[in-house]
Design a protein around this motif. Structure first.
Motif, PDB file in Angstrom:
ATOM      1  N   ARG A   1       1.812  10.046  -5.257  1.00 29.83           N
ATOM      2  CA  ARG A   1       2.461  11.295  -4.900  1.00 29.83           C
ATOM      3  C   ARG A   1       3.412  11.758  -5.998  1.00 29.83           C
ATOM      4  N   ARG A   2       4.144  10.813  -6.576  1.00 30.34           N
ATOM      5  CA  ARG A   2       5.055  11.191  -7.657  1.00 30.34           C
ATOM      6  C   ARG A   2       4.288  11.709  -8.870  1.00 30.34           C
TER       7      ARG A   2
ATOM      8  N   LEU B   1      -1.269   9.106   4.017  1.00 29.49           N
ATOM      9  CA  LEU B   1      -1.422   7.709   4.425  1.00 29.49           C
ATOM     10  C   LEU B   1      -1.381   7.612   5.938  1.00 29.49           C
ATOM     11  N   ASP B   2      -2.412   7.049   6.504  1.00 24.80           N
ATOM     12  CA  ASP B   2      -2.479   6.789   7.946  1.00 24.80           C
ATOM     13  C   ASP B   2      -2.666   5.296   8.127  1.00 24.80           C
TER      14      ASP B   2
ATOM     15  N   VAL C   1       0.827  -1.207   0.000  1.00 21.59           N
ATOM     16  CA  VAL C   1       0.000   0.000   0.000  1.00 21.59           C
ATOM     17  C   VAL C   1       0.856   1.250   0.000  1.00 21.59           C
ATOM     18  N   ALA C   2       1.940   1.241   0.762  1.00 25.65           N
ATOM     19  CA  ALA C   2       2.823   2.415   0.809  1.00 25.65           C
ATOM     20  C   ALA C   2       3.391   2.720  -0.573  1.00 25.65           C
ATOM     21  N   GLY C   3       3.703   1.688  -1.345  1.00 27.88           N
ATOM     22  CA  GLY C   3       4.201   1.908  -2.698  1.00 27.88           C
ATOM     23  C   GLY C   3       3.156   2.532  -3.595  1.00 27.88           C
ATOM     24  N   LEU C   4       1.892   2.116  -3.453  1.00 32.50           N
ATOM     25  CA  LEU C   4       0.823   2.727  -4.233  1.00 32.50           C
ATOM     26  C   LEU C   4       0.691   4.223  -3.915  1.00 32.50           C
TER      27      LEU C   4
ATOM     28  N   VAL D   1      -5.708   2.981   6.930  1.00 27.28           N
ATOM     29  CA  VAL D   1      -5.729   1.522   7.060  1.00 27.28           C
ATOM     30  C   VAL D   1      -5.482   1.200   8.523  1.00 27.28           C
ATOM     31  N   ARG D   2      -6.469   0.628   9.177  1.00 26.83           N
ATOM     32  CA  ARG D   2      -6.352   0.292  10.588  1.00 26.83           C
ATOM     33  C   ARG D   2      -6.928  -1.107  10.823  1.00 26.83           C
TER      34      ARG D   2
END
Length: 372
Positions: free
Chosen positions: A254-255, A262-263, A246-249, A304-305
Protein backbone atom coordinates in the motif's frame (compact mmCIF):
# COMPACT_ATOMS: atom_id res chain seq x y z
CA UNK A 1 60.14 -62.12 -3.05
CA UNK A 2 57.17 -64.49 -2.94
CA UNK A 3 58.37 -66.24 -6.10
CA UNK A 4 61.87 -66.60 -4.66
CA UNK A 5 60.47 -68.12 -1.45
CA UNK A 6 58.21 -70.49 -3.42
CA UNK A 7 61.07 -71.70 -5.62
CA UNK A 8 63.34 -72.11 -2.57
CA UNK A 9 60.70 -74.20 -0.78
CA UNK A 10 60.24 -76.35 -3.88
CA UNK A 11 64.01 -76.91 -4.21
CA UNK A 12 64.34 -77.84 -0.52
CA UNK A 13 61.45 -80.31 -0.64
CA UNK A 14 62.79 -81.83 -3.87
CA UNK A 15 66.26 -82.16 -2.40
CA UNK A 16 64.89 -83.92 0.68
CA UNK A 17 63.00 -86.33 -1.57
CA UNK A 18 66.07 -86.99 -3.70
CA UNK A 19 68.59 -87.24 -0.87
CA UNK A 20 68.25 -91.04 -0.29
CA UNK A 21 69.09 -91.67 -3.96
CA UNK A 22 72.18 -89.46 -3.77
CA UNK A 23 73.17 -91.18 -0.54
CA UNK A 24 73.71 -94.39 -2.51
CA UNK A 25 75.75 -92.51 -5.08
CA UNK A 26 74.88 -90.39 -8.06
CA UNK A 27 73.94 -92.13 -11.29
CA UNK A 28 72.38 -91.22 -14.59
CA UNK A 29 68.82 -91.72 -13.31
CA UNK A 30 69.48 -89.53 -10.28
CA UNK A 31 70.97 -86.78 -12.46
CA UNK A 32 67.95 -86.93 -14.78
CA UNK A 33 65.62 -86.75 -11.76
CA UNK A 34 67.55 -83.73 -10.45
CA UNK A 35 67.42 -82.00 -13.86
CA UNK A 36 63.66 -82.57 -14.13
CA UNK A 37 63.15 -81.24 -10.61
CA UNK A 38 65.17 -78.09 -11.28
CA UNK A 39 63.28 -77.49 -14.52
CA UNK A 40 59.96 -77.81 -12.69
CA UNK A 41 61.16 -75.46 -9.94
CA UNK A 42 62.26 -72.90 -12.51
CA UNK A 43 58.86 -73.14 -14.23
CA UNK A 44 57.17 -71.93 -11.04
CA UNK A 45 57.66 -68.35 -12.23
CA UNK A 46 54.61 -69.06 -14.45
CA UNK A 47 52.36 -70.00 -11.52
CA UNK A 48 50.48 -66.68 -11.64
CA UNK A 49 49.82 -66.56 -15.38
CA UNK A 50 49.22 -70.27 -16.02
CA UNK A 51 48.56 -71.91 -12.64
CA UNK A 52 46.42 -74.83 -13.86
CA UNK A 53 48.56 -75.72 -16.87
CA UNK A 54 51.74 -75.51 -14.82
CA UNK A 55 50.23 -77.69 -12.07
CA UNK A 56 49.18 -80.34 -14.58
CA UNK A 57 52.66 -80.56 -16.10
CA UNK A 58 54.60 -80.42 -12.83
CA UNK A 59 52.31 -82.90 -11.07
CA UNK A 60 52.59 -85.31 -13.98
CA UNK A 61 56.39 -85.02 -13.90
CA UNK A 62 56.39 -85.66 -10.13
CA UNK A 63 55.09 -89.18 -10.81
CA UNK A 64 58.55 -90.16 -12.12
CA UNK A 65 60.74 -87.46 -10.54
CA UNK A 66 61.26 -87.23 -6.79
CA UNK A 67 62.92 -83.81 -7.14
CA UNK A 68 59.74 -82.42 -8.76
CA UNK A 69 57.68 -83.19 -5.63
CA UNK A 70 58.37 -79.79 -4.10
CA UNK A 71 57.41 -78.01 -7.34
CA UNK A 72 54.18 -80.05 -7.45
CA UNK A 73 53.37 -78.96 -3.88
CA UNK A 74 53.87 -75.26 -4.71
CA UNK A 75 51.96 -75.55 -8.00
CA UNK A 76 48.99 -77.25 -6.26
CA UNK A 77 48.97 -74.52 -3.59
CA UNK A 78 49.01 -71.82 -6.30
CA UNK A 79 46.01 -73.39 -8.04
CA UNK A 80 44.10 -73.60 -4.74
CA UNK A 81 44.83 -69.91 -4.08
CA UNK A 82 43.82 -68.65 -7.55
CA UNK A 83 41.10 -71.03 -8.74
CA UNK A 84 37.74 -72.15 -7.29
CA UNK A 85 37.26 -75.29 -5.27
CA UNK A 86 36.39 -77.78 -8.09
CA UNK A 87 39.56 -76.96 -10.03
CA UNK A 88 41.72 -77.11 -6.92
CA UNK A 89 40.14 -80.44 -5.92
CA UNK A 90 40.85 -81.85 -9.37
CA UNK A 91 44.51 -80.86 -9.19
CA UNK A 92 44.68 -82.33 -5.67
CA UNK A 93 43.21 -85.62 -6.89
CA UNK A 94 45.77 -85.69 -9.69
CA UNK A 95 48.52 -85.10 -7.11
CA UNK A 96 47.31 -88.07 -5.04
CA UNK A 97 47.25 -90.24 -8.16
CA UNK A 98 50.80 -89.28 -9.20
CA UNK A 99 51.93 -89.83 -5.61
CA UNK A 100 50.54 -93.34 -5.71
CA UNK A 101 52.45 -93.95 -8.94
CA UNK A 102 55.67 -92.53 -7.49
CA UNK A 103 55.40 -94.67 -4.36
CA UNK A 104 54.69 -97.75 -6.46
CA UNK A 105 57.77 -97.10 -8.63
CA UNK A 106 60.08 -96.27 -5.70
CA UNK A 107 58.54 -97.54 -2.45
CA UNK A 108 60.16 -96.21 0.73
CA UNK A 109 61.71 -99.00 2.79
CA UNK A 110 60.43 -97.69 6.13
CA UNK A 111 56.67 -97.40 5.37
CA UNK A 112 54.16 -99.73 3.79
CA UNK A 113 52.45 -98.70 0.60
CA UNK A 114 49.06 -97.89 2.20
CA UNK A 115 50.62 -95.68 4.85
CA UNK A 116 52.63 -93.78 2.22
CA UNK A 117 49.51 -93.17 0.10
CA UNK A 118 47.57 -92.01 3.19
CA UNK A 119 50.29 -89.52 4.09
CA UNK A 120 50.36 -88.19 0.50
CA UNK A 121 46.55 -87.82 0.50
CA UNK A 122 46.57 -85.98 3.85
CA UNK A 123 49.35 -83.63 2.77
CA UNK A 124 47.59 -82.91 -0.54
CA UNK A 125 44.26 -82.23 1.22
CA UNK A 126 46.01 -79.92 3.68
CA UNK A 127 47.69 -78.08 0.79
CA UNK A 128 44.39 -77.60 -1.07
CA UNK A 129 42.62 -76.52 2.12
CA UNK A 130 45.36 -74.03 2.97
CA UNK A 131 45.21 -72.53 -0.51
CA UNK A 132 41.41 -72.25 -0.39
CA UNK A 133 41.65 -70.50 2.98
CA UNK A 134 44.10 -67.98 1.52
CA UNK A 135 41.76 -67.51 -1.47
CA UNK A 136 38.75 -66.92 0.80
CA UNK A 137 40.67 -64.38 2.86
CA UNK A 138 41.78 -62.52 -0.27
CA UNK A 139 38.23 -62.48 -1.60
CA UNK A 140 36.97 -61.17 1.73
CA UNK A 141 39.54 -58.37 1.74
CA UNK A 142 38.71 -57.52 -1.88
CA UNK A 143 35.00 -57.48 -1.04
CA UNK A 144 35.58 -55.20 1.93
CA UNK A 145 37.73 -52.89 -0.19
CA UNK A 146 35.06 -52.76 -2.90
CA UNK A 147 32.39 -52.11 -0.28
CA UNK A 148 34.48 -49.30 1.17
CA UNK A 149 35.00 -47.84 -2.30
CA UNK A 150 31.28 -47.95 -3.02
CA UNK A 151 30.49 -46.42 0.36
CA UNK A 152 32.93 -43.59 -0.36
CA UNK A 153 31.41 -43.11 -3.80
CA UNK A 154 27.90 -43.07 -2.33
CA UNK A 155 29.02 -40.57 0.28
CA UNK A 156 30.34 -38.26 -2.43
CA UNK A 157 27.07 -38.63 -4.34
CA UNK A 158 25.05 -37.84 -1.22
CA UNK A 159 27.21 -34.82 -0.50
CA UNK A 160 26.80 -33.59 -4.07
CA UNK A 161 23.03 -34.05 -3.91
CA UNK A 162 22.90 -32.29 -0.56
CA UNK A 163 24.85 -29.35 -1.99
CA UNK A 164 22.52 -29.21 -4.99
CA UNK A 165 19.42 -29.24 -2.81
CA UNK A 166 20.92 -26.58 -0.57
CA UNK A 167 21.64 -24.38 -3.60
CA UNK A 168 18.04 -24.83 -4.76
CA UNK A 169 16.72 -23.98 -1.31
CA UNK A 170 18.89 -20.87 -1.07
CA UNK A 171 17.90 -19.78 -4.58
CA UNK A 172 14.26 -20.15 -3.61
CA UNK A 173 14.77 -18.12 -0.46
CA UNK A 174 16.65 -15.45 -2.41
CA UNK A 175 13.81 -15.20 -4.89
CA UNK A 176 11.06 -15.14 -2.27
CA UNK A 177 12.73 -12.63 0.01
CA UNK A 178 14.55 -10.28 -2.33
CA UNK A 179 12.18 -10.22 -5.31
CA UNK A 180 9.46 -8.75 -3.11
CA UNK A 181 11.70 -5.94 -1.84
CA UNK A 182 13.23 -5.18 -5.21
CA UNK A 183 9.86 -4.95 -6.91
CA UNK A 184 8.81 -2.36 -4.31
CA UNK A 185 11.98 -0.37 -4.96
CA UNK A 186 11.40 -0.58 -8.70
CA UNK A 187 7.90 0.84 -8.33
CA UNK A 188 9.11 3.83 -6.31
CA UNK A 189 12.11 4.43 -8.56
CA UNK A 190 9.83 4.26 -11.60
CA UNK A 191 7.51 6.80 -10.04
CA UNK A 192 10.41 9.22 -9.53
CA UNK A 193 11.58 8.68 -13.10
CA UNK A 194 8.20 9.24 -14.72
CA UNK A 195 7.10 12.07 -12.40
CA UNK A 196 9.70 14.83 -12.87
CA UNK A 197 7.07 17.40 -11.79
CA UNK A 198 6.56 15.76 -8.39
CA UNK A 199 6.67 18.05 -5.38
CA UNK A 200 9.70 18.03 -3.07
CA UNK A 201 7.57 16.38 -0.39
CA UNK A 202 6.62 13.51 -2.72
CA UNK A 203 10.21 13.08 -3.84
CA UNK A 204 11.39 13.08 -0.22
CA UNK A 205 8.74 10.55 0.77
CA UNK A 206 9.61 8.25 -2.15
CA UNK A 207 13.32 8.53 -1.38
CA UNK A 208 12.60 7.65 2.23
CA UNK A 209 10.65 4.60 1.16
CA UNK A 210 13.52 3.55 -1.14
CA UNK A 211 16.05 4.02 1.66
CA UNK A 212 13.90 2.02 4.07
CA UNK A 213 13.38 -0.68 1.45
CA UNK A 214 17.10 -0.97 0.76
CA UNK A 215 17.78 -1.26 4.47
CA UNK A 216 15.14 -3.97 4.86
CA UNK A 217 16.48 -5.75 1.78
CA UNK A 218 19.95 -5.82 3.34
CA UNK A 219 18.45 -7.31 6.49
CA UNK A 220 16.66 -9.96 4.42
CA UNK A 221 19.85 -10.69 2.49
CA UNK A 222 21.68 -11.13 5.77
CA UNK A 223 19.05 -13.65 6.88
CA UNK A 224 19.34 -15.59 3.61
CA UNK A 225 23.13 -15.68 3.86
CA UNK A 226 22.66 -16.93 7.41
CA UNK A 227 21.18 -20.08 5.91
CA UNK A 228 24.70 -20.98 4.79
CA UNK A 229 26.05 -20.83 8.31
CA UNK A 230 26.00 -23.67 10.78
CA UNK A 231 25.49 -21.21 13.65
CA UNK A 232 23.02 -18.32 13.61
CA UNK A 233 24.43 -14.84 13.12
CA UNK A 234 25.27 -13.14 16.41
CA UNK A 235 24.06 -16.26 18.20
CA UNK A 236 20.37 -15.40 17.62
CA UNK A 237 18.05 -17.15 15.16
CA UNK A 238 16.19 -14.76 12.89
CA UNK A 239 12.42 -15.22 13.32
CA UNK A 240 11.01 -17.19 10.38
CA UNK A 241 8.20 -15.73 8.28
CA UNK A 242 4.74 -16.49 9.62
CA UNK A 243 1.11 -15.73 8.95
CA UNK A 244 1.32 -12.79 11.33
CA UNK A 245 3.59 -11.00 8.84
CA UNK A 246 0.99 -10.96 6.04
CA UNK A 247 -0.45 -7.66 7.25
CA UNK A 248 3.01 -6.12 7.03
CA UNK A 249 3.40 -7.29 3.44
CA UNK A 250 0.06 -5.71 2.51
CA UNK A 251 0.98 -2.46 4.23
CA UNK A 252 4.29 -2.30 2.34
CA UNK A 253 2.46 -2.69 -0.96
CA UNK A 254 0.00 0.00 0.00
CA UNK A 255 2.82 2.40 0.80
CA UNK A 256 4.19 1.66 -2.67
CA UNK A 257 0.92 2.89 -4.16
CA UNK A 258 -0.82 -0.44 -4.76
CA UNK A 259 -4.51 -0.91 -4.03
CA UNK A 260 -4.51 -3.96 -1.81
CA UNK A 261 -7.48 -5.21 0.19
CA UNK A 262 -6.82 -7.72 2.95
CA UNK A 263 -9.55 -10.07 4.14
CA UNK A 264 -8.06 -12.22 6.88
CA UNK A 265 -10.14 -14.55 9.03
CA UNK A 266 -8.14 -17.25 10.77
CA UNK A 267 -8.99 -16.62 14.39
CA UNK A 268 -5.76 -17.02 16.33
CA UNK A 269 -2.90 -16.64 13.84
CA UNK A 270 -0.44 -17.94 16.43
CA UNK A 271 -2.18 -21.33 16.36
CA UNK A 272 -1.45 -21.85 12.68
CA UNK A 273 1.24 -24.56 12.17
CA UNK A 274 4.67 -23.10 11.51
CA UNK A 275 5.11 -24.71 8.09
CA UNK A 276 1.64 -23.72 6.91
CA UNK A 277 2.05 -20.15 8.17
CA UNK A 278 5.44 -19.76 6.54
CA UNK A 279 4.16 -21.13 3.24
CA UNK A 280 1.10 -18.85 3.35
CA UNK A 281 3.39 -15.86 3.94
CA UNK A 282 5.46 -16.81 0.87
CA UNK A 283 2.30 -17.24 -1.23
CA UNK A 284 1.09 -13.76 -0.37
CA UNK A 285 4.57 -12.33 -0.91
CA UNK A 286 4.90 -13.92 -4.35
CA UNK A 287 1.35 -12.94 -5.29
CA UNK A 288 1.91 -9.26 -4.46
CA UNK A 289 5.27 -9.32 -6.25
CA UNK A 290 3.68 -10.73 -9.40
CA UNK A 291 0.86 -8.21 -9.17
CA UNK A 292 3.36 -5.34 -9.22
CA UNK A 293 5.30 -6.95 -12.07
CA UNK A 294 2.51 -7.86 -14.44
CA UNK A 295 -0.46 -5.62 -13.63
CA UNK A 296 0.68 -2.47 -11.80
CA UNK A 297 -2.12 -0.15 -10.84
CA UNK A 298 -4.79 -2.87 -10.77
CA UNK A 299 -6.45 -3.58 -7.41
CA UNK A 300 -5.49 -6.73 -5.54
CA UNK A 301 -7.58 -8.67 -3.05
CA UNK A 302 -5.78 -10.91 -0.57
CA UNK A 303 -8.00 -13.40 1.25
CA UNK A 304 -6.70 -15.63 4.03
CA UNK A 305 -9.21 -17.92 5.71
CA UNK A 306 -9.02 -21.12 7.66
CA UNK A 307 -9.52 -23.00 10.86
CA UNK A 308 -8.07 -26.03 12.57
CA UNK A 309 -9.29 -29.25 11.02
CA UNK A 310 -10.33 -27.63 7.71
CA UNK A 311 -7.06 -26.23 6.44
CA UNK A 312 -5.78 -22.79 5.52
CA UNK A 313 -6.73 -21.15 2.22
CA UNK A 314 -4.89 -18.22 0.64
CA UNK A 315 -6.31 -16.38 -2.39
CA UNK A 316 -4.77 -13.47 -4.32
CA UNK A 317 -7.24 -12.08 -6.85
CA UNK A 318 -6.43 -9.29 -9.34
CA UNK A 319 -8.31 -8.15 -12.46
CA UNK A 320 -6.31 -8.43 -15.65
CA UNK A 321 -5.39 -5.10 -17.31
CA UNK A 322 -6.99 -4.24 -20.61
CA UNK A 323 -4.96 -4.43 -23.84
CA UNK A 324 -4.78 -0.64 -24.18
CA UNK A 325 -3.94 0.17 -20.58
CA UNK A 326 -0.76 2.23 -20.16
CA UNK A 327 1.47 0.66 -17.52
CA UNK A 328 3.14 4.01 -16.83
CA UNK A 329 6.52 2.47 -16.09
CA UNK A 330 8.76 -0.19 -17.62
CA UNK A 331 8.05 -3.83 -16.81
CA UNK A 332 9.88 -5.32 -13.87
CA UNK A 333 12.04 -8.24 -15.05
CA UNK A 334 11.68 -11.64 -13.47
CA UNK A 335 12.99 -15.17 -13.76
CA UNK A 336 9.61 -16.80 -14.37
CA UNK A 337 10.30 -19.50 -11.78
CA UNK A 338 8.61 -17.97 -8.75
CA UNK A 339 5.34 -19.86 -9.10
CA UNK A 340 7.23 -23.10 -9.81
CA UNK A 341 9.14 -22.78 -6.56
CA UNK A 342 5.93 -21.79 -4.78
CA UNK A 343 4.18 -24.93 -6.05
CA UNK A 344 7.03 -27.00 -4.70
CA UNK A 345 6.77 -25.27 -1.33
CA UNK A 346 3.05 -25.98 -1.13
CA UNK A 347 3.55 -29.61 -2.10
CA UNK A 348 6.27 -30.09 0.51
CA UNK A 349 3.94 -28.58 3.10
CA UNK A 350 1.29 -31.16 2.18
CA UNK A 351 -0.96 -28.71 0.32
CA UNK A 352 -1.60 -27.64 -3.24
CA UNK A 353 -1.31 -24.50 -5.36
CA UNK A 354 -3.41 -23.33 -8.31
CA UNK A 355 -2.94 -20.25 -10.48
CA UNK A 356 -4.20 -18.90 -13.76
CA UNK A 357 -6.78 -16.60 -15.41
CA UNK A 358 -10.34 -16.85 -14.11
CA UNK A 359 -13.16 -14.70 -15.60
CA UNK A 360 -11.04 -11.73 -16.61
CA UNK A 361 -8.83 -11.88 -13.55
CA UNK A 362 -5.78 -13.73 -12.33
CA UNK A 363 -6.23 -15.99 -9.32
CA UNK A 364 -3.52 -17.48 -7.15
CA UNK A 365 -4.96 -19.97 -4.70
CA UNK A 366 -3.23 -22.18 -2.17
CA UNK A 367 -4.62 -24.68 0.29
CA UNK A 368 -2.48 -25.80 3.21
CA UNK A 369 -3.21 -28.44 5.86
CA UNK A 370 -4.11 -27.35 9.38
CA UNK A 371 -4.74 -30.30 11.62
CA UNK A 372 -7.32 -30.14 14.35
Amino acid sequence: MVDAVAITVAVVIGALNLWPRYARGADTLANADLAAGLACCSALVLRRRRPVGLALVVTAVSAVSLAAGGAAFVATLSVAVRRPWPVAAGIGALGVLTGMIAVALRPPPELPYAASVAIIALLTAATVGWGQAIRARRQLLASLAERARRAESDRHLREGEARRLERVRIAREMHDVLAHRMSLLSVHAGALEFRPDASPEEISRAAGVIRSGVHQMLVDLREVIGLLREDPVDGVDAPPPSLAGVAGLVEESRRAGAQVTLDMDVGNAEAVPTLAGRTAYRVVQEGLTNARKHAPGMPVTVTVRGEAGHGLEVRIHQPLPGPGLDRGCPAIPGTGTGLTGLSERATLAGGRLEHGPVAGAHLLRAWLPWEA
